[in-house]
Design a protein around this motif. Structure first.
Motif, PDB file in Angstrom:
ATOM      1  N   HIS A  93       0.831  -1.212   0.000  1.00  0.00           N
ATOM      2  CA  HIS A  93       0.000   0.000   0.000  1.00  0.00           C
ATOM      3  C   HIS A  93       0.864   1.261   0.000  1.00  0.00           C
ATOM      4  CE1 HIS A  93      -3.949  -1.684   0.120  1.00  0.00           C
ATOM      5  NE2 HIS A  93      -3.758  -2.340   1.251  1.00  0.00           N
ATOM      6  N   LEU A  94       1.954   1.248   0.736  1.00  0.00           N
ATOM      7  CA  LEU A  94       2.816   2.430   0.780  1.00  0.00           C
ATOM      8  C   LEU A  94       3.520   2.650  -0.553  1.00  0.00           C
ATOM      9  CD1 LEU A  94       4.244   2.081   4.396  1.00  0.00           C
ATOM     10  CD2 LEU A  94       2.541   3.726   3.582  1.00  0.00           C
ATOM     11  N   GLU A  95       3.977   1.577  -1.181  1.00  0.00           N
ATOM     12  CA  GLU A  95       4.555   1.703  -2.525  1.00  0.00           C
ATOM     13  C   GLU A  95       3.533   2.307  -3.486  1.00  0.00           C
ATOM     14  OE1 GLU A  95       7.431   0.836  -4.354  1.00  0.00           O
ATOM     15  OE2 GLU A  95       8.508   0.712  -2.440  1.00  0.00           O
ATOM     16  N   HIS A  96       2.315   1.822  -3.398  1.00  0.00           N
ATOM     17  CA  HIS A  96       1.245   2.289  -4.281  1.00  0.00           C
ATOM     18  C   HIS A  96       0.947   3.762  -4.040  1.00  0.00           C
ATOM     19  CE1 HIS A  96      -3.008   1.234  -6.028  1.00  0.00           C
ATOM     20  NE2 HIS A  96      -2.633   2.454  -6.385  1.00  0.00           N
ATOM     21  N   ALA A  97       0.677   4.107  -2.792  1.00  0.00           N
ATOM     22  CA  ALA A  97       0.223   5.465  -2.485  1.00  0.00           C
ATOM     23  C   ALA A  97       1.329   6.499  -2.617  1.00  0.00           C
ATOM     24  CB  ALA A  97      -0.363   5.513  -1.074  1.00  0.00           C
ATOM     25  N   LEU A  98       2.509   6.190  -2.114  1.00  0.00           N
ATOM     26  CA  LEU A  98       3.557   7.206  -2.024  1.00  0.00           C
ATOM     27  C   LEU A  98       4.369   7.366  -3.302  1.00  0.00           C
ATOM     28  CD1 LEU A  98       4.841   6.511   1.603  1.00  0.00           C
ATOM     29  CD2 LEU A  98       3.107   8.149   0.838  1.00  0.00           C
ATOM     30  N   LEU A  99       4.417   6.325  -4.119  1.00  0.00           N
ATOM     31  CA  LEU A  99       5.224   6.417  -5.344  1.00  0.00           C
ATOM     32  C   LEU A  99       4.388   6.525  -6.617  1.00  0.00           C
ATOM     33  CD1 LEU A  99       8.186   3.978  -4.656  1.00  0.00           C
ATOM     34  CD2 LEU A  99       7.978   6.415  -4.163  1.00  0.00           C
ATOM     35  N   GLU A 100       3.121   6.155  -6.542  1.00  0.00           N
ATOM     36  CA  GLU A 100       2.297   6.193  -7.756  1.00  0.00           C
ATOM     37  C   GLU A 100       1.238   7.282  -7.733  1.00  0.00           C
ATOM     38  OE1 GLU A 100       3.253   4.193 -10.211  1.00  0.00           O
ATOM     39  OE2 GLU A 100       4.783   3.416  -8.839  1.00  0.00           O
ATOM     40  N   LEU A 101       0.967   7.855  -6.568  1.00  0.00           N
ATOM     41  CA  LEU A 101      -0.098   8.853  -6.437  1.00  0.00           C
ATOM     42  C   LEU A 101       0.443  10.148  -5.853  1.00  0.00           C
ATOM     43  CD1 LEU A 101      -2.815   6.515  -4.851  1.00  0.00           C
ATOM     44  CD2 LEU A 101      -2.437   6.985  -7.288  1.00  0.00           C
ATOM     45  N   LYS A 102      -0.287  11.225  -6.055  1.00  0.00           N
ATOM     46  CA  LYS A 102       0.117  12.535  -5.530  1.00  0.00           C
ATOM     47  C   LYS A 102      -1.106  13.278  -4.992  1.00  0.00           C
ATOM     48  CE  LYS A 102       3.968  13.178  -8.806  1.00  0.00           C
ATOM     49  NZ  LYS A 102       5.023  12.961  -7.819  1.00  0.00           N
ATOM     50  N   GLY A 103      -0.845  14.238  -4.111  1.00  0.00           N
ATOM     51  CA  GLY A 103      -1.857  15.190  -3.673  1.00  0.00           C
ATOM     52  C   GLY A 103      -3.124  14.567  -3.126  1.00  0.00           C
ATOM     53  N   ASP A 104      -4.264  15.069  -3.593  1.00  0.00           N
ATOM     54  CA  ASP A 104      -5.553  14.616  -3.097  1.00  0.00           C
ATOM     55  C   ASP A 104      -5.788  13.138  -3.387  1.00  0.00           C
ATOM     56  OD1 ASP A 104      -6.053  17.140  -2.190  1.00  0.00           O
ATOM     57  OD2 ASP A 104      -7.327  17.719  -3.887  1.00  0.00           O
ATOM     58  N   GLU A 105      -5.283  12.666  -4.515  1.00  0.00           N
ATOM     59  CA  GLU A 105      -5.474  11.256  -4.862  1.00  0.00           C
ATOM     60  C   GLU A 105      -4.783  10.359  -3.835  1.00  0.00           C
ATOM     61  OE1 GLU A 105      -5.167   8.412  -8.850  1.00  0.00           O
ATOM     62  OE2 GLU A 105      -3.923  10.220  -8.694  1.00  0.00           O
ATOM     63  N   ARG A 106      -3.594  10.772  -3.404  1.00  0.00           N
ATOM     64  CA  ARG A 106      -2.887  10.012  -2.372  1.00  0.00           C
ATOM     65  C   ARG A 106      -3.663  10.045  -1.065  1.00  0.00           C
ATOM     66  NH1 ARG A 106       3.114  11.858  -0.844  1.00  0.00           N
ATOM     67  NH2 ARG A 106       3.597  10.859  -2.838  1.00  0.00           N
ATOM     68  N   ALA A 107      -4.138  11.219  -0.667  1.00  0.00           N
ATOM     69  CA  ALA A 107      -4.885  11.338   0.594  1.00  0.00           C
ATOM     70  C   ALA A 107      -6.144  10.486   0.556  1.00  0.00           C
ATOM     71  CB  ALA A 107      -5.230  12.799   0.851  1.00  0.00           C
ATOM     72  N   ARG A 108      -6.823  10.451  -0.577  1.00  0.00           N
ATOM     73  CA  ARG A 108      -8.039   9.635  -0.701  1.00  0.00           C
ATOM     74  C   ARG A 108      -7.716   8.150  -0.592  1.00  0.00           C
ATOM     75  NH1 ARG A 108      -9.379  13.526  -4.680  1.00  0.00           N
ATOM     76  NH2 ARG A 108      -8.625  12.148  -6.336  1.00  0.00           N
ATOM     77  N   TYR A 109      -6.572   7.771  -1.117  1.00  0.00           N
ATOM     78  CA  TYR A 109      -6.184   6.355  -1.065  1.00  0.00           C
ATOM     79  C   TYR A 109      -6.121   5.867   0.380  1.00  0.00           C
ATOM     80  CZ  TYR A 109      -3.590   2.051  -1.990  1.00  0.00           C
ATOM     81  OH  TYR A 109      -3.208   0.734  -2.068  1.00  0.00           O
ATOM     82  N   PHE A 110      -5.500   6.653   1.254  1.00  0.00           N
ATOM     83  CA  PHE A 110      -5.362   6.244   2.647  1.00  0.00           C
ATOM     84  C   PHE A 110      -6.706   6.229   3.381  1.00  0.00           C
ATOM     85  CE2 PHE A 110      -0.879   7.553   1.964  1.00  0.00           C
ATOM     86  CZ  PHE A 110      -0.263   6.394   2.404  1.00  0.00           C
ATOM     87  N   ARG A 111      -7.722   6.865   2.824  1.00  0.00           N
ATOM     88  CA  ARG A 111      -9.049   6.884   3.462  1.00  0.00           C
ATOM     89  C   ARG A 111      -9.984   5.819   2.903  1.00  0.00           C
ATOM     90  NH1 ARG A 111      -8.339  12.674   3.033  1.00  0.00           N
ATOM     91  NH2 ARG A 111      -9.701  12.722   1.201  1.00  0.00           N
ATOM     92  N   LYS A 112      -9.535   5.046   1.923  1.00  0.00           N
ATOM     93  CA  LYS A 112     -10.401   4.037   1.321  1.00  0.00           C
ATOM     94  C   LYS A 112     -10.794   2.979   2.350  1.00  0.00           C
ATOM     95  CE  LYS A 112      -8.912   4.129  -3.524  1.00  0.00           C
ATOM     96  NZ  LYS A 112      -8.324   3.301  -4.612  1.00  0.00           N
ATOM     97  N   PRO A 113     -12.072   2.619   2.421  1.00  0.00           N
ATOM     98  CA  PRO A 113     -12.499   1.584   3.385  1.00  0.00           C
ATOM     99  C   PRO A 113     -11.773   0.257   3.187  1.00  0.00           C
ATOM    100  CG  PRO A 113     -14.399   2.747   2.506  1.00  0.00           C
ATOM    101  CD  PRO A 113     -13.221   3.212   1.707  1.00  0.00           C
ATOM    102  N   GLU A 114     -11.530  -0.131   1.932  1.00  0.00           N
ATOM    103  CA  GLU A 114     -10.869  -1.412   1.699  1.00  0.00           C
ATOM    104  C   GLU A 114      -9.417  -1.399   2.173  1.00  0.00           C
ATOM    105  OE1 GLU A 114     -11.045   0.589  -2.482  1.00  0.00           O
ATOM    106  OE2 GLU A 114     -12.182   0.582  -0.596  1.00  0.00           O
ATOM    107  N   VAL A 115      -8.771  -0.239   2.074  1.00  0.00           N
ATOM    108  CA  VAL A 115      -7.404  -0.129   2.587  1.00  0.00           C
ATOM    109  C   VAL A 115      -7.418  -0.265   4.109  1.00  0.00           C
ATOM    110  CG1 VAL A 115      -5.405   1.404   2.847  1.00  0.00           C
ATOM    111  CG2 VAL A 115      -6.578   1.229   0.635  1.00  0.00           C
ATOM    112  N   ARG A 116      -8.332   0.429   4.751  1.00  0.00           N
ATOM    113  CA  ARG A 116      -8.455   0.332   6.212  1.00  0.00           C
ATOM    114  C   ARG A 116      -8.721  -1.112   6.648  1.00  0.00           C
ATOM    115  NH1 ARG A 116      -9.402   3.926  10.258  1.00  0.00           N
ATOM    116  NH2 ARG A 116      -9.519   5.596   8.709  1.00  0.00           N
ATOM    117  N   GLU A 117      -9.612  -1.788   5.941  1.00  0.00           N
ATOM    118  CA  GLU A 117      -9.936  -3.171   6.295  1.00  0.00           C
ATOM    119  C   GLU A 117      -8.722  -4.080   6.145  1.00  0.00           C
ATOM    120  OE1 GLU A 117     -13.180  -4.219   3.791  1.00  0.00           O
ATOM    121  OE2 GLU A 117     -14.593  -2.827   4.757  1.00  0.00           O
ATOM    122  N   GLN A 118      -7.959  -3.869   5.090  1.00  0.00           N
ATOM    123  CA  GLN A 118      -6.786  -4.712   4.873  1.00  0.00           C
ATOM    124  C   GLN A 118      -5.702  -4.454   5.911  1.00  0.00           C
ATOM    125  OE1 GLN A 118      -5.613  -4.255   0.734  1.00  0.00           O
ATOM    126  NE2 GLN A 118      -7.729  -4.627   0.076  1.00  0.00           N
TER     127      GLN A 118
END
Length: 317
Positions: free
Chosen positions: A212-237
């Motif tokens: 998840h960190l590779e995905h969010a921090l290296l592939e996403l930026k700005g608001d898209e990155r912030a939204r990724y960390f708030r995704k329910p499926e990410v939280r569940e995993q």
């Protein structure tokens, strides 16, 4: 009586693992018997990690090289020497993306890695069960751009002897990440498969967070990155990974635990899940790790900032 001042935050693994300063001293004092004894006392993953930590020291260069010249079948000497060469190679290359590394840097980087690769090839021929050798062969395969198929072949050889070797799994996950030669689907799929295959209470579930960190921090930026960390499926995993590892009754703090718990603390803080993050930071005390903090900057500074934010907002309950 005034309270004692808090200990300074450190990312030196020697602060967490008393075996490491003993190992460093034995290398500096050229006491090969003591080096061998210290590492023989470790389970496989701890041995691999200590070899990698010790390889950061210049003392891991000359003595293992001399020992290997005397006994080419000494895979411990090979592992330490190869680890030292890998450290030197990556210092030349730096952690920059490929487009920001010069041609001359790449030439020297590959020269040093090829030397390490030959040391490791010889060692694997003498002892194909040595997990530290195969783990480092995953690093050289990535640096020499030998491709996913070769990395998988090397990992499979290791897994024949140790199917849940977390240091090797973390290295393969890097190979499967988009920044090297993989895809998001391959990376996340491997992380989940490895987590579910490992015994409950094992630290391997941290691989899910690493993906998840590779995905969010290296592939996403700005608001898209912030939204990724708030995704329910990410939280569940992340919650599932914690339940299978650091929160499980069978979990043990073996060599490598600091990076595992730092990764959970980092991820939970990024998710604004401050209460469990604060508890983790309280348990870590002053012990930071290089990863995952180096994704964003200086580990000690970021650990301190995230810890203070988590404790302020979540409380160390």
């Amino acid at each position: 009586m005034p309270a004692a001042p808090p200990l300074a935050v450190t990312a030196d693994p020697a602060a967490a693992y008393p075996e490491l300063p003993r190992l460093r001293t034995a290398l500096q004092e050229r006491d090969w018997d003591r080096v061998t004894t210290i590492l023989a006392e470790q389970e496989a993953a701890g041995r691999t990690r200590l070899i990698r930590f010790a390889a950061e020291s210049e003392a891991a260069d000359q003595l293992p090289r001399e020992r290997l010249a005397t006994d080419p079948a000494d895979t411990l000497a090979a592992g330490l020497l190869a680890g030292r060469l890998i450290e030197q190679a990556w210092k030349v290359r730096t952690g920059a993306r490929a487009q920001n590394v010069s041609r001359l840097q790449f030439i020297r980087f590959h020269e040093i890695l090829r030397e390490a690769e030959q040391v490791l090839i010889d060692a694997a021929a003498y002892d194909p069960s040595d997990a530290a050798i195969w783990t480092q062969r995953l690093i050289t395969a990535r640096g020499l751009q030998l491709g996913k198929s070769e990395a998988r072949r090397r990992y499979d050889r290791l897994a024949e002897h140790d199917p849940h070797h977390l240091p090797a799994q973390s290295q393969l996950l890097q190979e499967l990440a988009p920044k090297w030669s993989g895809t998001l689907e391959e990376m996340h799929g491997f992380a989940r498969t490895a987590m579910l295959a490992a015994p409950e209470g094992a630290p391997n579930a941290v691989l899910v967070l690493e993906a998840h960190l590779e995905h969010a921090l290296l592939e996403l930026k700005g608001d898209e990155r912030a939204r990724y960390f708030r995704k329910p499926e990410v939280r569940e995993q992340v919650q599932e990974a914690a339940a299978r590892s650091i929160l499980h009754p069978a979990y043990q703090r073996t060599v490598g635990w600091v990076a595992v718990e730092n990764t959970f603390a980092f991820m939970l803080t990024m998710m604004d899940d401050y209460a469990p993050a604060a508890r983790l930071f309280a348990g870590l005390g002053p012990l930071a790790s290089e990863m995952p903090w180096s994704y964003l900057g200086t580990p000690v500074d970021l650990f301190t900032q995230f810890r203070d934010r988590a404790i302020k907002k979540g409380g160390a309950r």
